[in-house]
Each structure stands twice: as C-alpha cells, then as structure tokens.
Design a protein around this motif. Sequence first.
Motif, PDB file in Angstrom:
ATOM      1  N   PRO A   1       0.923  -0.874   0.422  1.00  0.00           N
ATOM      2  CA  PRO A   1       0.377   0.522  -0.323  1.00  0.00           C
ATOM      3  C   PRO A   1       0.562   1.600   0.006  1.00  0.00           C
ATOM      4  O   PRO A   1       0.434   2.128  -0.736  1.00  0.00           O
ATOM      5  CB  PRO A   1      -0.791  -0.277   0.992  1.00  0.00           C
ATOM      6  CG  PRO A   1      -0.521  -1.242   2.556  1.00  0.00           C
ATOM      7  CD  PRO A   1       0.470  -1.948   1.403  1.00  0.00           C
ATOM      8  N   THR A   2       1.883   1.216   0.496  1.00  0.00           N
ATOM      9  CA  THR A   2       2.716   2.521   0.657  1.00  0.00           C
ATOM     10  C   THR A   2       3.695   3.108  -0.988  1.00  0.00           C
ATOM     11  O   THR A   2       3.050   3.947  -1.327  1.00  0.00           O
ATOM     12  CB  THR A   2       4.290   1.880   1.883  1.00  0.00           C
ATOM     13  OG1 THR A   2       3.881   1.684   2.806  1.00  0.00           O
ATOM     14  CG2 THR A   2       4.620   3.441   2.321  1.00  0.00           C
ATOM     15  N   ALA A   3       3.806   1.350  -0.941  1.00  0.00           N
ATOM     16  CA  ALA A   3       3.991   2.149  -3.151  1.00  0.00           C
ATOM     17  C   ALA A   3       2.817   2.592  -3.892  1.00  0.00           C
ATOM     18  O   ALA A   3       3.483   3.845  -4.657  1.00  0.00           O
ATOM     19  CB  ALA A   3       4.740   0.056  -3.659  1.00  0.00           C
ATOM     20  N   ALA A   4       1.478   2.314  -3.572  1.00  0.00           N
ATOM     21  CA  ALA A   4       0.594   2.467  -4.879  1.00  0.00           C
ATOM     22  C   ALA A   4       0.629   3.808  -4.383  1.00  0.00           C
ATOM     23  O   ALA A   4       0.072   4.396  -4.801  1.00  0.00           O
ATOM     24  CB  ALA A   4      -0.521   2.066  -3.813  1.00  0.00           C
ATOM     25  N   SER A   5       0.563   4.206  -2.433  1.00  0.00           N
ATOM     26  CA  SER A   5       1.018   5.760  -2.681  1.00  0.00           C
ATOM     27  C   SER A   5       2.131   6.641  -3.305  1.00  0.00           C
ATOM     28  O   SER A   5       1.045   7.467  -3.269  1.00  0.00           O
ATOM     29  CB  SER A   5       0.822   5.741  -0.898  1.00  0.00           C
ATOM     30  OG  SER A   5       1.786   5.818  -0.603  1.00  0.00           O
ATOM     31  N   LEU A   6       3.024   5.938  -3.054  1.00  0.00           N
ATOM     32  CA  LEU A   6       3.877   6.908  -3.882  1.00  0.00           C
ATOM     33  C   LEU A   6       3.428   7.363  -5.606  1.00  0.00           C
ATOM     34  O   LEU A   6       3.445   7.749  -6.312  1.00  0.00           O
ATOM     35  CB  LEU A   6       5.173   6.023  -4.079  1.00  0.00           C
ATOM     36  CG  LEU A   6       5.948   6.312  -3.256  1.00  0.00           C
ATOM     37  CD1 LEU A   6       7.430   5.336  -3.355  1.00  0.00           C
ATOM     38  CD2 LEU A   6       6.053   7.232  -2.655  1.00  0.00           C
TER      39      LEU A   6
ATOM     40  N   LEU B   1      -6.434   5.653 -11.186  1.00  0.00           N
ATOM     41  CA  LEU B   1      -4.883   4.240 -11.453  1.00  0.00           C
ATOM     42  C   LEU B   1      -4.911   2.788 -11.617  1.00  0.00           C
ATOM     43  O   LEU B   1      -6.748   3.157 -10.577  1.00  0.00           O
ATOM     44  CB  LEU B   1      -3.724   4.642 -10.073  1.00  0.00           C
ATOM     45  CG  LEU B   1      -3.667   6.552  -9.871  1.00  0.00           C
ATOM     46  CD1 LEU B   1      -2.955   6.646  -8.590  1.00  0.00           C
ATOM     47  CD2 LEU B   1      -1.784   5.801 -11.131  1.00  0.00           C
ATOM     48  N   ASN B   2      -4.866   2.450 -12.126  1.00  0.00           N
ATOM     49  CA  ASN B   2      -4.883   1.158 -12.850  1.00  0.00           C
ATOM     50  C   ASN B   2      -4.586  -0.391 -11.403  1.00  0.00           C
ATOM     51  O   ASN B   2      -3.093   0.078 -10.771  1.00  0.00           O
ATOM     52  CB  ASN B   2      -3.752   0.547 -13.934  1.00  0.00           C
ATOM     53  CG  ASN B   2      -4.533  -1.062 -14.102  1.00  0.00           C
ATOM     54  OD1 ASN B   2      -4.830  -1.794 -13.284  1.00  0.00           O
ATOM     55  ND2 ASN B   2      -4.212  -1.316 -15.154  1.00  0.00           N
ATOM     56  N   PRO B   3      -5.823  -0.453 -11.071  1.00  0.00           N
ATOM     57  CA  PRO B   3      -5.079  -1.368  -9.303  1.00  0.00           C
ATOM     58  C   PRO B   3      -4.039  -2.160  -9.889  1.00  0.00           C
ATOM     59  O   PRO B   3      -3.481  -2.407  -8.433  1.00  0.00           O
ATOM     60  CB  PRO B   3      -6.759  -1.851  -8.786  1.00  0.00           C
ATOM     61  CG  PRO B   3      -7.152  -1.583 -10.441  1.00  0.00           C
ATOM     62  CD  PRO B   3      -7.006  -0.505 -11.099  1.00  0.00           C
ATOM     63  N   ASP B   4      -3.966  -3.002 -10.512  1.00  0.00           N
ATOM     64  CA  ASP B   4      -3.230  -4.021 -11.219  1.00  0.00           C
ATOM     65  C   ASP B   4      -1.467  -3.173 -10.922  1.00  0.00           C
ATOM     66  O   ASP B   4      -0.972  -4.637 -10.653  1.00  0.00           O
ATOM     67  CB  ASP B   4      -3.889  -4.426 -12.175  1.00  0.00           C
ATOM     68  CG  ASP B   4      -5.125  -5.182 -12.026  1.00  0.00           C
ATOM     69  OD1 ASP B   4      -4.965  -5.976 -11.123  1.00  0.00           O
ATOM     70  OD2 ASP B   4      -5.787  -5.608 -12.720  1.00  0.00           O
ATOM     71  N   GLU B   5      -1.761  -2.048 -11.176  1.00  0.00           N
ATOM     72  CA  GLU B   5      -0.032  -1.690 -11.882  1.00  0.00           C
ATOM     73  C   GLU B   5       0.489  -1.267 -10.578  1.00  0.00           C
ATOM     74  O   GLU B   5       1.684  -0.828 -10.990  1.00  0.00           O
ATOM     75  CB  GLU B   5      -0.261  -1.693 -13.009  1.00  0.00           C
ATOM     76  CG  GLU B   5      -0.754  -2.137 -14.081  1.00  0.00           C
ATOM     77  CD  GLU B   5      -0.212  -1.853 -15.795  1.00  0.00           C
ATOM     78  OE1 GLU B   5      -0.227  -0.794 -15.957  1.00  0.00           O
ATOM     79  OE2 GLU B   5      -0.881  -2.421 -16.902  1.00  0.00           O
ATOM     80  N   VAL B   6      -0.599  -0.349  -9.685  1.00  0.00           N
ATOM     81  CA  VAL B   6       0.013   0.916  -9.378  1.00  0.00           C
ATOM     82  C   VAL B   6       0.963   0.463  -8.194  1.00  0.00           C
ATOM     83  O   VAL B   6       1.910   1.210  -7.486  1.00  0.00           O
ATOM     84  CB  VAL B   6      -1.869   1.338  -8.249  1.00  0.00           C
ATOM     85  CG1 VAL B   6      -1.626   0.781  -7.381  1.00  0.00           C
ATOM     86  CG2 VAL B   6      -0.983   3.039  -7.685  1.00  0.00           C
TER      87      VAL B   6
END
Lengths: 622, 211
Positions: A184-189, A368-373
């Motif tokens: 989730p942290t990566a996604a937030s970035l 954002l694409n939820p599979d790639e974020v």
Amino acid sequence: MGFLQLNVLNQIEPLAAVGIDLGTTNSLVAVWENGRPKVVHPEGDNGYVPSAVYFPADGAPIVGKEARERAVFDPEHTIFSVKRFMGRGVTDVAEDLKGVPFKAHSGKNGVIEFDVRGRKLTPQEISALILEKCGEVAARATGGRALQKAVITVPAYFDDAQRQATRDAARLAGIEVLRIVNEPTAASLAYGLDQKKQGHVAVYDLGGGTFDVSILAIEDGVFRVLSTNGDTHLGGDDFDRCLVGAALTELSHSVDPRKLDDPAFRQALRLAAEKCKIELSTYPEAEMHIQIPDSNVQWRRRFTRREFEVLTKVLVERTLHSCRRALADAKLEPSQIDEVVLVGGVTRMPAVRAAVQQFFGREPHTKLNPDEVVALGAAVQAHVLSGGTRDVLLMDVTPLSLGLETVGGAVAKVILRNSTIPCQATEGFTTYVDNQTAIDFNVLQGERELAADCRSLGRFRLSGIPPMPAGLARVAVRFHIDANGLLTVTAKEQSTGVTARIEVQPQNGLSDADVQRMLANAYEHAKDDFAARRAAELVTEIGTMLRATEKGLAEAKPQLDRETILDIEDAMKNARNACEGRDARELQRARDAFEKATLPLAAVLMDNFAKKALTGKVIGEV
Amino acid sequence: MTTCPKCRAETATPLCCSACGALVAPERAPTPFEVFGLEPGLTVDGAALKRRLIELSRRMHPDFFATGGDELRELAERNTAELNRAYEVLANELERADWLVRALGGPDERTERALPQAFLMEVLEWNESLEEARRSPASPTARRALESLAAALAKERERQVAHLRAALVPTPERGSPRLAEARKELNALRYVERTLGEIRALQLEASTAQS
C-alpha cells in the motif's frame, strides 16, 4: 541463461533498478524512465507474469502464462498462490492446503516443502522461479537487458518471517534487493506523484491473497505512514472459494462426491469461479459452467451479482474491520480522510467499492490501474534508492509489535506496532535466581498479551553471565528494525560486556546455509534441465539420421565395401540403444560416431546425386 | 552542542551536521531531547517536533544513502533509528514524563508501584462495569456502559495529566520528592490508558458485529 550470455557478448547495459510486485496471482515489473514509472512489457504483451509454475515430466519448469494454462490439465504438477505459503508452517496454512491440488509437507525448520515429481521445493524456490521469469520478460521487453537490482513489494501486514522468505526468494533468483517495500505504501507513492495531492490518504489494497489498509499523511513529497492493518490471508482467492463452495454444495446432490474430489475438476472449478467473479464486476449476472468428470454433462449455473455479494459479505466486512483498527491507531475519523485509493483486482467489485465508499463517506479514487499501481510505486522507490531524487521520502512503519517473553508467559513489548522504521529500542532484563549464568530469550511478534498467542520469531540464549545474586545482572536487549522491516536482536550483560546477537532466523525460515545449498541445487537442476532438453533434441536428430541412412543404404549398398557397411550397421545399432537410455552424453557420443561411420555413404550419395544431375535428371526426381 | 567532524561547525543534533549535512556517528547514545536539540522538559511543541522529525529525516534517511557504500548506509540506518525512537518518546506526553522521571533519578515502575489513594476506589468500580461489558459488548446496555465508562476515564485522565504536569513543570531537581509523585500518577495513567484501549477495542468489535 541465454540472456546472460547475450549480455556478456553484446555488453548490453543492465536495467536500471526496477520495482517488482511479487503478487499472489500475478507479478509485474516497472521501471523509472523519462521522469515517470512505467510497466515493463514486451511488444504485444501486458507484461503480467501469472504467479504459477508448472513442472513437466522432463525439462525445465514452465512459469507464467503457459503454467497457468497447464494448471487445468495437470493440476498436481502446477503450483500457484505460493505467496500464501511464504514464511508459514503447514499448520498455519492447513485451510489453504485443503483447497489446492498439489501436495506439501513440513520440511527443515518448519519450512513448507511442495512435492513435485520427486523434487522437494520450498515456497522461496517457487517464488525465485517467478522472479526469474519476471527478469526474462523484462529482458525480452528491453532487448536483452538484465534485471539485477530491484525493490520488491510485500503486503504491509507481512511479518518478519514472510519478509525474510521474500528476500531469500530474490537471493535465489540472483536479484539484489535494494529494499522490501510495503504494497500500500508503494501504491501511495504512485498515486501521490501522479495526483500531486496532499493530506490524509487511505490505501485499501485487496489483492489475490492478502488485504492491507494503510493510512498516510502526504506533504511536500514526504509520504508518512501513520498506521497499517490487514490480513495476510484474505484476498481474491477467498472470493473465488465462496463460489466454489456454493457450486460444490449444489453439485453434491447429484454427483458422486468422489468425482468432485478429482484435482483436475477442482482446478477447472476454481478457474470457472474466478471467471464468473470477474464477469460479475461488469454484468449483473454471469454463468458458471463446468464439465462434470467422466461424463458429457455440463453443469451450468447463473449467479446474480446480488447472490455473489451475499456469499462474500463476510469477507468485505473483515476488510472494514481492519480499516476501523487502522483509523483508530492513526487517531483519525473516516471523515478526516481526504482520499481513498483502491489497489488490487478485487477492488473492481462494485460491492467492494460501495462498501469502501460508505465506510469513508467519499467516492474512492479509481483513476489508477489497481493491478499496476504497486509495481509503479516500487519503481519510484527504486529510483530514489538509486540516488535519482531526494524529493521523495517514504517513512513507513512496522505493522506488528515486537517483544520478549517474560517469566510467566507474558509479553514485554519492546517496539509497538506502527512505529516508524528504521527504529530501535532497548529493554532492561535481569536474572531471577541467584547465580544464574544464562538467560533464554524468546522473541515474539504480535499484539496479544500472552507469548503463546504471538508468533515466535526465534529463541536465543545469553550465556557467560558471572554468578551473582538474583536481580543484579543488568542485561540490555536491543531490538533494531531496519528500513526493510527486518529485525535484529542483540543482548548484552552490562557489567561484563558479554554479548549475544541473533539475526533472527525465524521459524519457517531458511538459514544462510539453506540458501547456499538451494543455489547450488538450482544450478544442478538447471544443468539437468539443460541435459534433458539436449537429450530430447538428440533423440529426434538420431531418428532423422536413422531414416535417412536406411534409405541411403537401400540405394548405395552395392557401391560400398563390406567393412564400411558393417561399421554403419554397428553405429546404427549403438545409436538406437542410446535412444533408449536418454543420457545426453551417451547420445552425443553415439550420434557423433554414427555421423562418422556414415561419411563414406554420404560421399557416395553425393557423388551419385552429382552424376544424375549431370545426366540431365531434375532434382525433384532424385 | 556537538562539533561536526567534517566541517567543525557546531551542530544542534548529535546525529547530523546542521551546517554541511554530513552524518555524524555520536560518541555515546544521545538522549531523545538531545536528538531534537531540545532542553529536557515535559512541555514540547508537538507541531514543531513533527516538522523537525521530517527535516532531520530528509537529511539522514537511509533511502538517500543507498548508493553511498555499506558504512555510510549503516550509519544512516542507525541514526534514523535513533531519531525515530527519540520521536516516539517525545511525541507522547506520558513517555516523555516516564523518561524525565528516570533521567532525573526518580523511581521506576518496579520500585514505586503505588497508585494515588483516591484512584484505588474508582478502579474497583470501573473494573466491575468493564467486566460486565466484556461479557456481551454488542448489547445496548453494554454499549451505553462502555460509553459512560470511557467518558469517566477520559475525565480522570485529564485530572491525572494535570497532576503529572504539576509534578514535573517546572522540571524538578534530581532526586526531588516530586519525582515519586509523578511516578504514582504515571502508574495510574498507565491503567487508564490500557483500560481506554480495551474499551476502544471492545467498541470496534461491537461496531463490526453491528453492521
């Protein structure tokens, strides 16, 4: 191997450090390029590597899309959802093992071992094969550039053992891990950089096998995680299982239950359920259909979206409970969250979106694409760690409290959950009987009050304490969690300076020696796999040579001397025998000898051919 | 004040130079207050503390030293761990108070286990209603009981924090009897905090069971 050689030959520069989302269902690579992160994929291919490995009867394991296809026909030899088994013991995953067609048992130090065609493979080794495949796809996409350094993501709620297992998988794949980052942290970035927003963000990440929620404060390029919560055993797989369960209940009325246990049938059922689930995100109804084993009967059943939502309601509710706990730990109300970011394929489900929207009181962000974020965010962090920018700073937390068992089986918490990492803390201990010369420590991770209810990360002993009355020794135990979320513990008796240090080698984890042995084994296997492939090629080649020689002998026997004919016949016999044995070296020798023996025959045939050509016969008639 | 080994400037924190930005390996483990360049005391400006945390993280975080070789990277890792630990202590008033009492030679929670006298009677009463609520936290009666208990505890907490501040502001001399008073208040506050935590957990469970 091929790509490595290519690199050596052409001096191709290796890839810049990449981000890898090593997922339960799919894995994906992204890289920072021209000022932004992008998914690495070959022309005409989305770059997704299904996290599945198929073991054929001979030859090298097959990973990714092809493996996923084979899973239907040969389920016992295809391993999937391996992430659920990382850093776990067989008792932790008993439920999962019931639902999968492959076999597993408990190996050394409680590490799970899958039994595939006489080989024993740990989840770490399977994950390494998936990571190698990611490297191969990246190489294909970039003209053969090698993947050497990576940021690899894990669920935020992964504990120490699961993180170490992930790091070991990368080591086995020959990848240098720059950092282990929470998904989730990566996604937030990726989200934060894309949207240039500030404020409180909740990342709701419901993936193939795990659920995480993280609450962050984003300000001036600083991404500070305030709290995280989750469930490492809750994801898309569980939603599929709800449909599988419903189907099995209905089928059990009309079909022999033994037939329903057939692994190939179960696998087909799982895939049909997954397809049905995905369709239900777009359409109000979808059909699940499947062939009943040993019959021509197709079972068909229409599920409405409403029906599916009722079946899976309890799963969605579990995710909301994690959200409540995360908010409570961040000391925020749902109304104080400025944006909710959805990650993971399951968040395409309308019921999940509606539940999240209702809980936080705002429409979630879905651009954002939820599979790639996650992979994209990992690429951002890889860029930071390569010295690419100082404008982005990630401050993450440890998801679970860490402590030591005290006398009486309680837990003394040393580092509390949601502490910013890297962090350290020191706790004082003493002896409790006179002249005690050693203290045993049990390192624990978890929120419960009793040691028995927490996960033991490992035990160690500080010995050599000089005899003294109880309570006089002063032992300082220092916990250090590094930026990867991995723990080191040191103990020191302060009056004498006696120290003990453990690199916590968790229960269900691999030791350094294990990793070294597996690396050597993998090399051996690669050699075996290579040899098997070569043997198969030689058998084919010898077959062609045998047919050609028989035909040639029929034509040219009268022109050859007796000795040559005997030589050829001898060589043919040897070659045939070698084909029985399938030993690559033996085959190679037989093939070479065969070729040598047939040289005079070939010369005669060539000669005849030339003569015929000269006498005006067309080539087609030869 | 520490002197930067690189540029010889005086630096406000012992972990990195405020002038040239170099990481500094401290000679001894710094106190949480030293890490943030603050005088030891119970009163801390929370917003300023957070700003300083981010400012120092931007200088010392291991993410920015990943390519600088093992030695530098490990120093960044150690110093940031020290910084984050110091923040944990300073950001929480009770942790801060606990640290001050110890640092000034006051009793720790093992040597001084006493609670303030008036508090004990109330504890018995609270325990009883908590015990009742634990049995069926989702029932309407239990929900109301938990709510009023939480309110009572929050009020008690305020009172105790006021006592704690009276005992520690201005910062007492080493060995002052005010330190023992502060320890007793801290013991009571720990009970209140833990109970409030349990009530929150019960309320969370109940709200999940409800929906």
